[in-house]
Design an enzyme around this catalytic site. Sequence first.
Site, mmCIF file in Angstrom:
data_model
loop_
_atom_site.group_PDB
_atom_site.id
_atom_site.type_symbol
_atom_site.label_atom_id
_atom_site.label_comp_id
_atom_site.label_asym_id
_atom_site.label_seq_id
_atom_site.Cartn_x
_atom_site.Cartn_y
_atom_site.Cartn_z
ATOM 1 N N ASP A 1 0.862 -1.170 0.000
ATOM 2 C CA ASP A 1 0.000 0.000 0.000
ATOM 3 C C ASP A 1 0.916 1.243 0.000
ATOM 4 O O ASP A 1 2.151 1.137 0.040
ATOM 5 C CB ASP A 1 -0.959 -0.035 1.199
ATOM 6 C CG ASP A 1 -2.188 0.835 0.944
ATOM 7 O OD1 ASP A 1 -2.133 1.706 0.053
ATOM 8 O OD2 ASP A 1 -3.200 0.671 1.654
HETATM 9 C C1 BGC Z 1 -5.139 3.004 0.240
HETATM 10 C C2 BGC Z 1 -5.337 1.860 -0.741
HETATM 11 C C3 BGC Z 1 -5.299 2.383 -2.139
HETATM 12 C C4 BGC Z 1 -3.996 3.124 -2.362
HETATM 13 C C5 BGC Z 1 -3.831 3.646 -3.785
HETATM 14 C C6 BGC Z 1 -3.935 3.850 -0.108
HETATM 15 O O1 BGC Z 1 -3.852 4.973 0.656
HETATM 16 O O2 BGC Z 1 -4.990 2.464 1.533
HETATM 17 O O3 BGC Z 1 -6.539 1.190 -0.469
HETATM 18 O O4 BGC Z 1 -5.456 1.329 -3.048
HETATM 19 O O5 BGC Z 1 -3.933 4.218 -1.472
HETATM 20 O O6 BGC Z 1 -4.676 4.675 -4.066
#
Ligand code: BGC
Length: 756
Positions: free
Chosen positions: A314
């Site tokens: 993430d």
């Molecule tokens: C979130 C994810 C997301 C990623 C990309 C993160 O902050 O936790 O769920 O897929 O950002 O946008």
Amino acid sequence: MFVFQRKIILFFVLSVALASCNIENAGKDGSNIYEIKADSVLSLMNLDEKIGQMTQITINYMLEKKEDGKPVLPFRLVPDSVKSVVTRHLSGSVFGCARRAFTLKQWRQFVKEIQTATKNTRLKIPVIYGVDAIHGTTFTAGAVLYPQEIGQAATWNPQLVEKIGEATAYDCRATGVPWNFSPVLGLGRNPLWSRFFETYGEDELLTETMGTAIINGYQGNDEKIDGKHVAACMKHYLGYSFPLSGKDRTQAWIPELMLREYFLPPFRKAVESGALSLMVNSGEVNGTPLHASHYWLTDVLRDELGFKGVVVTDFMDIILLHKNHHIASSYKEAVEKAINAGVDMSMVPADFHFQRYLKELVNEGKVPVSRIDESVKRILTLKFKLGLFEKPVPDFDNYADYNSRKHMELGRKAAEESITLLKNENGILPLKENMKVLVCGPTADSLKYLNGPWSFSWQGKKEEYYPQRKNTIREAMEIVGGQNVAYCQAADLDGLTDIDKAVSKAAMSDVIVACVGEEHSVEELGNINEYRLPGKQYEMVKRLAATGKPLVLVITAGRPEIITAVEPLCDAVIMCYLPGTEGGDALARIVYGKVNPSGKLPFTWPAFPATISTYDHKYTDENIDGKQAPYQPLYEFGYGLSYTDFEYINPEINDSLFSPDDTIYVKITVKNTGKMPGKEVVQLYASDLYASVTPPVKRLRAFDKISLLPDEEKTVKFRLPVRNLGFIGNDLVEVVEPGVFVLQIGKFRKSIRVTE
Ligand code: BGC
């Protein structure tokens, strides 16, 4: 001259390598054609190129910005930054959007620019673009947005959820994006958590059923993903949704027994159904951040579940092993831990230290080249499966259904099937079109409350970003009720606004529709300190109820709101969840009886902020003094009313004695005894009366949603392997213990005995 010759030779080698990979080569050592192709490209790559593939950069890095760091409008990419990402640092993946949606044209242009830049790299490997299209093509101006996952779960209709997946995939590809960071497969067992609305609710079976349905919709049925489908990314593995404090990305303590009983199975099912990628939980569980856990990322995910796809981190999560989790004393050590634990791709998202450190670690022998090769092969395999080598930029003319009426109707239908009627006294609903209706409340005349975060911006809070042609609740009610619908805001989320005016308008109305809710934020920004409707919404409801006019409470929210103090004042209560861009229309059609509600709660609705519990709680959660018990639902999991009545008749079970390898066959007939066509969710629960691990009072073991015309009856059949009644024992292995189980459908209960 020499460089030119080398290029020609390389081009020749790459073409021969790819061309020689035909179907006949596949399968000899268990690899498929895509893996063989990936191997052939991998064999040509140097370390920099490999590490480049493992790097994922945010599009923000490439957008032209003003001095204050905000992007220039209209958005455009800076050619030098594109070059830096693609040509210089050889990044294999790009993700995301600015804080505000791109237009369709911008998406297509940006994808094209990025893929074109790969032509100037030695191996011309396409970039894979990923985005959070979690309820439709979020981040695309004017897109159709479907209900958020929590609403999708409330439909209890996996076929419909699969269609949402298909339409979303189609629209994603139309923007040029082949990879969707969805679905969330964490269970929503604590409504305090800011991302509760992103889950399929509290139940394991419902989550795994909806999760596999949407993955099938995203990816289609073929091993090669065609140009109308995308790769799914199940997330956030594992235990992210259940932090101890309810605050995002804080410590979770979840015993392995519970992880395996509740949180792991949806991922296991998704792996079995072919999910192509997975995103890791940003948080720590039992003292170990998941990004550093070899046990969960390799031993369990790869060796036990057999996952062969790509594992992406993430946002920034490798550096955060150092900065936030304090499990690595430097960024470099964090890279070592994460890659050796099993991470394939790092969402860095905006610097290249990851690449530098990883290269050093490989050269120092701290990360084996075999580990790098494994990851790069997975990434290349995914790119081959998605057809990116053949067509990095889609034929954009082939997407006539993008954002079409068909997709809007699907959005409305999905919202209609999700909306859940929780109370309807004195037959107040459905309303008649000639009734004088006062629509009011903070969430009545705004699109943001229908959509929530991950919509046309990350947090979803700016009303002006929403497509103004979509109807708010007020507008949709006016379309049906015309002049008979009056509006007065009465309160916003901070306090009362024109409540006196609302009260006097109410006096001239036949019924009040009061819309309440909250403005959701997501991730850390969505943490809450108080679990209650914000502002003076309770007071607003009380003042309106005091007029003596019938009151319909409409809740738009991503979690069950605490309404116990005002619920008795309301004649009807409707939960909309976050129903998406078509949600206003869906609600109006339900209120006016053009559609019969059929949503059922995918979670337990707590009566009080300190009684958060789930339907599959333990006996001790209800045996203690009733007034203090943790399990005090205002409405139960699986509950939801209809405008018609259903009668359950003739339950049958094929036997009463079973061995663990047997299958239980259950039948029941359901009849629509009312006057309106309707849909009913038939739910089969089982209770294990005594077990070596304290059993939950019941577990959902099967369900089916059926449609019935007035007077029509249908027989629903469930096939339940006795093994499905098992649980994770103290030795962490699944077991079915002999003893008595009670099966339950509606008010019917029947005991069966399971032998050794
Ligand atoms: C979130 C994810 C997301 C990623 C990309 C993160 O902050 O936790 O769920 O897929 O950002 O946008």
